[in-house]
Write a protein that holds these residues in place. Structure first.
Motif, PDB file in Angstrom:
ATOM      1  N   SER A  74       0.893  -1.132  -0.055  1.00 39.55           N
ATOM      2  CA  SER A  74      -0.050  -0.130   0.053  1.00 39.55           C
ATOM      3  C   SER A  74       0.820   1.165   0.055  1.00 39.55           C
ATOM      4  N   SER A  75       0.743   2.025  -0.927  1.00 45.57           N
ATOM      5  CA  SER A  75       1.550   3.206  -1.085  1.00 45.57           C
ATOM      6  C   SER A  75       0.970   4.479  -0.296  1.00 45.57           C
ATOM      7  N   ARG A  76       2.049   5.204   0.233  1.00 48.23           N
ATOM      8  CA  ARG A  76       1.415   6.165   1.432  1.00 48.23           C
ATOM      9  C   ARG A  76       1.177   7.440   0.101  1.00 48.23           C
ATOM     10  N   VAL A  77       0.042   7.612  -0.325  1.00 50.94           N
ATOM     11  CA  VAL A  77      -0.345   8.902  -1.145  1.00 50.94           C
ATOM     12  C   VAL A  77      -1.576   9.428  -0.605  1.00 50.94           C
ATOM     13  N   HIS A  78      -1.892  10.513  -1.325  1.00 50.89           N
ATOM     14  CA  HIS A  78      -3.466  11.211  -1.055  1.00 50.89           C
ATOM     15  C   HIS A  78      -4.329  10.234  -1.380  1.00 50.89           C
ATOM     16  N   THR A  79      -5.448  10.202  -0.576  1.00 50.88           N
ATOM     17  CA  THR A  79      -6.430   9.210  -0.917  1.00 50.88           C
ATOM     18  C   THR A  79      -7.923  10.139  -1.425  1.00 50.88           C
ATOM     19  N   VAL A  80      -8.696   9.668  -2.308  1.00 52.04           N
ATOM     20  CA  VAL A  80     -10.023  10.148  -2.683  1.00 52.04           C
ATOM     21  C   VAL A  80     -10.899   9.030  -2.365  1.00 52.04           C
ATOM     22  N   ASP A  81     -12.093   9.525  -1.495  1.00 49.81           N
ATOM     23  CA  ASP A  81     -13.017   8.357  -1.253  1.00 49.81           C
ATOM     24  C   ASP A  81     -14.365   9.055  -1.360  1.00 49.81           C
TER      25      ASP A  81
END
Length: 183
Positions: free
Chosen positions: A141-148
Motif C-alpha cells: 500500500s503506497s502512502r499517497v493522497h486518498t480520494v474516497d
C-alpha cells in the motif's frame, strides 16, 4: 617505378587491414551465437519506495507471455518484444532489456510512482502524475493522497481511457492536477 610500388604496398596494406576487421567482426558474431541465455537478472530501480511489482512477477510475466528464454541463443532473443511485454504491465513505467556476453538477460525496471489512491465500492486503484492507472496490490500500500466517497468515475478501471463520459475524464484529470499541485 618506385611510386607505383609504394602505392601497391599501401593498397595491399589497407586491404589486409579491412579484411582483418571483417574477420574479427565475423568471429565476434559467431562466438555470440554460441552464447546461450543462462539466467535472468531483474533490477527494480525504485523498489524501496514502491513494491508494485517484484522480480518473481517479472519472470512469471515473461514465462507466460514471451515463452522460453533460458537455454536460447542470446542472438535469437527479441529484446524489444521483452520490453514491450514488461511495459504493458500497468505498474511498470519503463523497462530496459539487454544481454551480457556471459549469457545473462538483464532487465532494469522503473515502476510508476502513484500520487493518489481512489477508493471505490469495488476496491479502487492508484493513479500516477500522468493519470496512468495502477491497480491496488494485495501485498503493498503506497502512502499517497486518498480520494474516497461517491466518486463520479468507474469503480474498476485498468486504464483512464476506459472513461466514456467526458465529464468523468475531466473530473479525474482535475483530481490528478490538484494532487500534482499539492506535491
Amino acid at each position: 617505378m618506385k611510386i607505383e610500388k609504394r602505392h601497391i604496398i599501401q593498397i595491399a596494406g589497407w586491404s589486409l587491414l579491412v579484411l582483418c576487421f571483417i574477420g574479427m567482426f565475423i568471429a565476434g558474431r559467431m562466438s555470440r551465437r554460441a552464447v546461450v541465455c543462462e539466467s535472468i537478472d531483474v533490477a527494480i530501480t525504485d523498489s524501496l519506495s514502491n513494491k508494485f511489482i517484484s522480480k518473481a512477477d517479472i519472470t512469471a510475466i515473461l514465462d507466460s507471455l514471451y515463452g522460453r528464454y533460458i537455454g536460447v541463443s542470446i542472438d535469437s532473443l527479441d529484446l524489444n518484444r521483452i520490453e514491450d511485454i514488461i511495459d504493458s504491465n500497468s505498474a511498470v513505467h519503463k523497462s530496459q532489456a539487454s544481454v551480457t556476453r556471459k549469457g545473462v538477460l538483464k532487465i532494469e525496471i522503473t515502476q510508476r510512482k502513484p500520487v493518489v489512491r481512489f477508493i471505490t465500492k469495488a476496491g479502487g486503484y492508484y493513479a500516477d502524475a500522468q493519470g496512468s492507472i495502477i491497480p491496488i496490490q494485495k501485498n503493498f500500500s503506497s502512502r499517497v493522497h486518498t480520494v474516497d466517497g461517491a466518486l463520479p468515475i468507474p469503480s474498476r478501471m485498468e486504464d483512464a481511457a476506459e472513461m466514456d463520459d467526458p465529464k468523468q475524464l475531466k473530473w479525474f484529470n482535475g483530481i490528478i492536477d490538484l494532487v500534482n499541485f499539492m506535491e
